[in-house]
Enzyme design. Sequence first.
Site, PDB file in Angstrom:
ATOM      1  N   VAL A  32      13.026  10.368  -6.700  1.00  0.00           N
ATOM      2  CA  VAL A  32      13.522  10.857  -5.411  1.00  0.00           C
ATOM      3  C   VAL A  32      14.650  11.865  -5.597  1.00  0.00           C
ATOM      4  O   VAL A  32      14.617  12.969  -5.050  1.00  0.00           O
ATOM      5  CB  VAL A  32      13.999   9.680  -4.531  1.00  0.00           C
ATOM      6  CG1 VAL A  32      14.636  10.205  -3.235  1.00  0.00           C
ATOM      7  CG2 VAL A  32      12.831   8.758  -4.206  1.00  0.00           C
ATOM      8  N   THR A 142      16.691   3.430  -0.452  1.00  0.00           N
ATOM      9  CA  THR A 142      16.211   2.457   0.532  1.00  0.00           C
ATOM     10  C   THR A 142      17.139   1.252   0.529  1.00  0.00           C
ATOM     11  O   THR A 142      17.236   0.537  -0.471  1.00  0.00           O
ATOM     12  CB  THR A 142      14.776   2.025   0.194  1.00  0.00           C
ATOM     13  OG1 THR A 142      13.934   3.183   0.131  1.00  0.00           O
ATOM     14  CG2 THR A 142      14.240   1.072   1.253  1.00  0.00           C
ATOM     15  N   PHE A 176      10.100   9.611   2.060  1.00  0.00           N
ATOM     16  CA  PHE A 176       8.715   9.163   2.213  1.00  0.00           C
ATOM     17  C   PHE A 176       7.816   9.875   1.199  1.00  0.00           C
ATOM     18  O   PHE A 176       6.710  10.286   1.517  1.00  0.00           O
ATOM     19  CB  PHE A 176       8.230   9.430   3.639  1.00  0.00           C
ATOM     20  CG  PHE A 176       9.080   8.789   4.699  1.00  0.00           C
ATOM     21  CD1 PHE A 176       8.913   7.450   5.032  1.00  0.00           C
ATOM     22  CD2 PHE A 176      10.067   9.509   5.345  1.00  0.00           C
ATOM     23  CE1 PHE A 176       9.702   6.847   6.006  1.00  0.00           C
ATOM     24  CE2 PHE A 176      10.867   8.926   6.317  1.00  0.00           C
ATOM     25  CZ  PHE A 176      10.685   7.587   6.651  1.00  0.00           C
ATOM     26  N   ARG A 178       5.448  10.519  -2.074  1.00  0.00           N
ATOM     27  CA  ARG A 178       4.409   9.853  -2.862  1.00  0.00           C
ATOM     28  C   ARG A 178       4.559  10.299  -4.309  1.00  0.00           C
ATOM     29  O   ARG A 178       4.506  11.499  -4.591  1.00  0.00           O
ATOM     30  CB  ARG A 178       3.014  10.237  -2.362  1.00  0.00           C
ATOM     31  CG  ARG A 178       2.699   9.829  -0.938  1.00  0.00           C
ATOM     32  CD  ARG A 178       1.421  10.495  -0.462  1.00  0.00           C
ATOM     33  NE  ARG A 178       1.564  11.951  -0.388  1.00  0.00           N
ATOM     34  CZ  ARG A 178       0.556  12.792  -0.134  1.00  0.00           C
ATOM     35  NH1 ARG A 178      -0.668  12.320   0.039  1.00  0.00           N
ATOM     36  NH2 ARG A 178       0.772  14.093  -0.068  1.00  0.00           N
ATOM     37  N   ALA A 294     -10.452   0.694  -1.296  1.00  0.00           N
ATOM     38  CA  ALA A 294     -10.391  -0.640  -1.911  1.00  0.00           C
ATOM     39  C   ALA A 294     -10.243  -0.522  -3.426  1.00  0.00           C
ATOM     40  O   ALA A 294     -10.740   0.416  -4.048  1.00  0.00           O
ATOM     41  CB  ALA A 294     -11.657  -1.425  -1.582  1.00  0.00           C
ATOM     42  N   CYS A 302       7.878   1.142  -4.625  1.00  0.00           N
ATOM     43  CA  CYS A 302       8.189   1.034  -3.191  1.00  0.00           C
ATOM     44  C   CYS A 302       7.551  -0.169  -2.504  1.00  0.00           C
ATOM     45  O   CYS A 302       8.244  -1.021  -1.963  1.00  0.00           O
ATOM     46  CB  CYS A 302       7.783   2.325  -2.471  1.00  0.00           C
ATOM     47  SG  CYS A 302       8.801   3.743  -2.911  1.00  0.00           S
TER      48      CYS A 302
END
Length: 473
Positions: A32, A142, A176, A178, A294, A302
């Site tokens: 991050v 976070t 947020f 990825r 799946a 996270c």
Amino acid sequence: MMLGEKVENFVVKREDDQFKRLNVIVIGAGYVGLCTGIVMAHIGHSVLCIDINTDKIALLEQGMAPIYEINLEAMLAGCRNNLSFTTELPKRLGDTDIVIIAVGTPSKENGDADMQYVDQVIIDITSKIEEAQDLIIVMKSTVPIGSNQEMFRRVNNLLSDRGVQANVNFVSNPEFLREGKAIYDSFYPDRIVVGGNNDSAIGAVKNMYYPLLNKTFIMPQYMDQNFESSLPSLVVTDFLTAEMIKYASNAFLATKVSFINEIAGLCDKVGADILDVSIGMGLDNRIGKGFLHAGLGWGGSCFPKDTLALQSIAREYDYEMPIIEAARTINTRQIIFVLRKIQGLLKVIRGKKIAVLGLSYKPGTDDIRDSVSVEIVKRIVRLGGSVSVYDPVALDNARKELASDSVNFCSSIICAIESADAVLIATEWQEFLEVDWREVKLKMRSPIIIDGRNLLHKKILSEMGFTYVGVGR
């Protein structure tokens, strides 16, 4: 008030914003912090990135990335005029406009977020603040609900104890990103959430993001372009709501993955194909196609940590969250599911050699934190099997975690599958789609593929003579 009116007020218009170049310090050079610092530098701010890890900073000063992230080193080279690195805060913060905190908050044994690194950073920052200084502290880490309010009071109390009068404000600005697409997501966010109680501080953070909010930056040619899409939303709210948006977002995505994995389990029983089920569901705009793939379950830095922290927060208020609990239970069950698949095919794992392709928790990153594939390797070894592993970028990170005489680290797919009794696809790297599976079949002891990510083409592999088993197929 109708929901539409609430949304209109919640998402802020920004036609009158103007861009001002800021002096920004980013504390924490992980996924991050480093990506944030690079993007802030690219759009015109002067950025100092700080991390206590001397090896990491030494690499960055040489233009080398300490983590694997697509286009990270190229971006690093392109913004060096605006970006510098160090291991310590400057002695004075007088010229600094904004300090961004992006250090880790890992899970404690009881599920609480460990705030020791954030707490130390707060102490360090406060010790450098001088009389009459204006400073905005932006929290990207976070943190538990209520933390920004608590830290705002703490900073002011520490300053009062020193007899320093300064204008210091906090802004909650959750990330947020990825992993594997963190640079792209930093340039093209869906939304930027800003929580606080001071209009001037919120305005300064809006200014910091102005080029991203209005897409006025120039994207390097080697990066994917996304200027035709709508502008990102700017969500302005209070501390508590901003913090909750972060936790709720990750918990929902984790739950969505667990839901499709639960449906995949039933597909296995009744004979339906989860790939078609996912497509059919995802075409409904109310559901959407994202996170309906799946597989072996979710991992990383996270989802496991944030769902645990959300449960911990709920316990403080004697509030039950059975959906989150179920999502975590289903995710753990996927590991048992794949082990049973292997046992069903091989009958006995002890004495068998299994090739595991993929160790990172997802493609595009070398992060193995809470990686399902790493846990599966450990369990195969405990059951008496030997494992040969391969991953395009995560082998070095996995060596300490999987140190065992029963684990062989391989530099290629062919090396990993040599004389294997079965192959497990554990991470959906593109490279695994490009393998010559006919050659693989010739080198295996028995042609068995357990496709834990439903990556490969079942019909083609079956026609080649493989015994193919997927998830919900």
